[in-house]
Write a protein that holds these residues in place. Structure first.
Motif, PDB file in Angstrom:
ATOM      1  N   ASP A   1       0.781  -1.310   0.053  1.00 12.06           N
ATOM      2  CA  ASP A   1       0.302  -0.042  -0.135  1.00 12.06           C
ATOM      3  C   ASP A   1       0.831   1.336  -0.099  1.00 12.06           C
ATOM      4  N   PRO A   2       1.024   1.972  -1.028  1.00 11.81           N
ATOM      5  CA  PRO A   2       1.827   3.356  -1.088  1.00 11.81           C
ATOM      6  C   PRO A   2       1.351   4.313  -0.046  1.00 11.81           C
ATOM      7  N   SER A   3       0.227   4.121   0.562  1.00 12.61           N
ATOM      8  CA  SER A   3      -0.126   5.136   1.499  1.00 12.61           C
ATOM      9  C   SER A   3       0.387   4.728   3.095  1.00 12.61           C
ATOM     10  N   LYS A   4       1.026   3.598   2.989  1.00 15.89           N
ATOM     11  CA  LYS A   4       1.720   3.000   4.102  1.00 15.89           C
ATOM     12  C   LYS A   4       3.284   2.532   3.933  1.00 15.89           C
ATOM     13  N   LEU A   5       3.826   3.668   3.536  1.00 16.98           N
ATOM     14  CA  LEU A   5       5.286   3.237   3.167  1.00 16.98           C
ATOM     15  C   LEU A   5       5.944   2.668   4.315  1.00 16.98           C
ATOM     16  N   PHE A   6       6.788   1.751   4.144  1.00 13.20           N
ATOM     17  CA  PHE A   6       7.722   1.078   5.082  1.00 13.20           C
ATOM     18  C   PHE A   6       6.891   0.824   6.585  1.00 13.20           C
ATOM     19  N   SER A   7       5.732   0.234   6.449  1.00  8.60           N
ATOM     20  CA  SER A   7       5.027  -0.025   7.571  1.00  8.60           C
ATOM     21  C   SER A   7       5.843  -1.052   8.345  1.00  8.60           C
ATOM     22  N   GLU A   8       5.574  -1.223   9.639  1.00 12.92           N
ATOM     23  CA  GLU A   8       5.931  -2.127  10.626  1.00 12.92           C
ATOM     24  C   GLU A   8       5.857  -3.577  10.025  1.00 12.92           C
ATOM     25  N   GLU A   9       4.676  -3.842   9.344  1.00 16.37           N
ATOM     26  CA  GLU A   9       4.459  -5.168   8.655  1.00 16.37           C
ATOM     27  C   GLU A   9       5.427  -5.388   7.536  1.00 16.37           C
ATOM     28  N   PHE A  10       5.639  -4.306   6.677  1.00 17.50           N
ATOM     29  CA  PHE A  10       6.463  -4.507   5.668  1.00 17.50           C
ATOM     30  C   PHE A  10       7.772  -4.992   6.227  1.00 17.50           C
ATOM     31  N   GLN A  11       8.431  -3.793   7.186  1.00 17.17           N
ATOM     32  CA  GLN A  11       9.877  -4.094   7.772  1.00 17.17           C
ATOM     33  C   GLN A  11       9.904  -5.411   8.396  1.00 17.17           C
ATOM     34  N   GLN A  12       8.957  -5.998   9.175  1.00 15.54           N
ATOM     35  CA  GLN A  12       8.894  -7.656   9.654  1.00 15.54           C
ATOM     36  C   GLN A  12       9.220  -8.415   8.400  1.00 15.54           C
ATOM     37  N   ALA A  13       8.389  -8.292   7.457  1.00 13.82           N
ATOM     38  CA  ALA A  13       8.250  -9.181   6.466  1.00 13.82           C
ATOM     39  C   ALA A  13       9.443  -9.564   5.578  1.00 13.82           C
ATOM     40  N   THR A  14      10.164  -8.148   5.710  1.00 12.54           N
ATOM     41  CA  THR A  14      11.379  -8.169   4.485  1.00 12.54           C
ATOM     42  C   THR A  14      12.818  -8.150   5.402  1.00 12.54           C
ATOM     43  N   ALA A  15      12.781  -8.262   6.746  1.00 13.31           N
ATOM     44  CA  ALA A  15      14.025  -7.950   7.754  1.00 13.31           C
ATOM     45  C   ALA A  15      15.094  -9.207   7.088  1.00 13.31           C
ATOM     46  N   GLY A  16      16.214  -8.872   6.856  1.00 14.27           N
ATOM     47  CA  GLY A  16      17.147  -9.559   6.680  1.00 14.27           C
ATOM     48  C   GLY A  16      17.228 -10.231   5.119  1.00 14.27           C
ATOM     49  N   LYS A  17      16.259  -9.754   4.420  1.00  8.08           N
ATOM     50  CA  LYS A  17      15.889 -10.148   2.991  1.00  8.08           C
ATOM     51  C   LYS A  17      16.615  -9.283   1.911  1.00  8.08           C
ATOM     52  N   THR A  18      16.562  -9.618   0.587  1.00  6.46           N
ATOM     53  CA  THR A  18      16.974  -8.825  -0.381  1.00  6.46           C
ATOM     54  C   THR A  18      15.806  -8.818  -1.234  1.00  6.46           C
ATOM     55  N   VAL A  19      15.096  -7.538  -1.490  1.00  8.35           N
ATOM     56  CA  VAL A  19      13.780  -7.198  -1.922  1.00  8.35           C
ATOM     57  C   VAL A  19      13.878  -6.198  -2.964  1.00  8.35           C
ATOM     58  N   LEU A  20      13.100  -6.389  -4.053  1.00 11.84           N
ATOM     59  CA  LEU A  20      12.810  -5.167  -5.299  1.00 11.84           C
ATOM     60  C   LEU A  20      11.505  -4.886  -4.801  1.00 11.84           C
ATOM     61  N   VAL A  21      11.418  -3.582  -4.738  1.00  9.17           N
ATOM     62  CA  VAL A  21      10.236  -2.445  -4.609  1.00  9.17           C
ATOM     63  C   VAL A  21      10.029  -1.597  -5.700  1.00  9.17           C
ATOM     64  N   VAL A  22       8.787  -1.838  -6.565  1.00  8.15           N
ATOM     65  CA  VAL A  22       8.553  -1.058  -7.793  1.00  8.15           C
ATOM     66  C   VAL A  22       7.391  -0.315  -7.486  1.00  8.15           C
ATOM     67  N   GLY A  23       7.865   1.142  -7.576  1.00 10.43           N
ATOM     68  CA  GLY A  23       6.741   1.929  -7.130  1.00 10.43           C
ATOM     69  C   GLY A  23       6.561   3.156  -8.219  1.00 10.43           C
ATOM     70  N   HIS A  24       6.374   4.489  -7.685  1.00 10.32           N
ATOM     71  CA  HIS A  24       6.220   5.769  -8.460  1.00 10.32           C
ATOM     72  C   HIS A  24       7.224   6.702  -8.356  1.00 10.32           C
ATOM     73  N   SER A  25       6.964   7.746  -9.019  1.00 14.94           N
ATOM     74  CA  SER A  25       7.915   8.855  -8.753  1.00 14.94           C
ATOM     75  C   SER A  25       8.031   9.614  -7.517  1.00 14.94           C
ATOM     76  N   ASN A  26       6.733   9.474  -6.638  1.00 19.77           N
ATOM     77  CA  ASN A  26       6.471  10.060  -5.460  1.00 19.77           C
ATOM     78  C   ASN A  26       7.028   8.757  -4.416  1.00 19.77           C
ATOM     79  N   THR A  27       6.572   7.792  -4.688  1.00 15.86           N
ATOM     80  CA  THR A  27       6.511   6.643  -3.406  1.00 15.86           C
ATOM     81  C   THR A  27       7.914   6.090  -3.226  1.00 15.86           C
TER      82      THR A  27
END
Length: 172
Positions: free
Chosen positions: A103-129
């Motif tokens: 959800d681009p309105s919840k950037l780097f949320s706690e849930e996202f941080q927990q799900a990606t901790a210690g990983k290598t991740v590609l994130v595709v977004g927009h010019s502002n996000t």
């Protein structure tokens, strides 16, 4: 220490670095994020609120996939828009990963941080996000919105032991 060098970028000349460091490495125990904006969007129908990609955009999406071919990715995230999903799809296919939505309105949320901790991740977004998410990751308001014609910037954010490092690379 586990190292993944993105030598393909240097060997093929596809990317120029805007920092002094010429290689990007993924460190064991670190969380590494590769953040890109969607490829060139189709602007032929101004009333279309969810456009796909242009021919050039599809070509760029394939180039991103080629670029990430030598990088071990644990996850791929995208916003739920045709242009971001189309940009992420070639990489997801090559990596045999399912694209996960964020959800681009919840950037780097706690849930996202927990799900990606210690990983290598590609994130595709927009010019502002994309720069806003980098700012959220590093805890600073350092990066402004991207120019509307900038579809080739790659932010590499490494988080480890409470410290952050950002590299900015360009796909020509």
């Amino acid at each position: 220490m586990k190292r993944i060098f993105l030598l393909l970028w240097l060997a093929t000349g596809l990317l120029q670095t805007t920092t002094a460091q010429q290689t990007t490495e993924v460190q064991e125990g670190a969380t590494t994020y590769f953040l890109i904006r969607h490829a060139e969007k189709d602007r032929s129908d101004p009333s279309n609120k969810n456009p796909g990609l242009t021919k050039k955009g599809f070509f760029r999406a394939d180039r991103w996939a080629d670029l990430f071919s030598s990088t071990e990715l644990d996850a791929i995230y995208s916003t739920d828009y045709d242009r971001t999903l189309m940009t992420a799809s070639p990489t997801a296919r090559k990596k045999e990963l399912e694209i996960q939505l964020y959800d681009p309105s919840k950037l780097f949320s706690e849930e996202f941080q927990q799900a990606t901790a210690g990983k290598t991740v590609l994130v595709v977004g927009h010019s502002n996000t994309t720069p806003a998410m980098v700012n959220a990751m590093i805890g600073e308001n350092k990066y402004a919105d991207m120019d509307d014609n900038d579809n080739g910037t790659l932010f590499v954010v490494t988080l480890m032991d409470g410290k952050s490092e950002v590299q900015i690379l360009k796909l020509n």
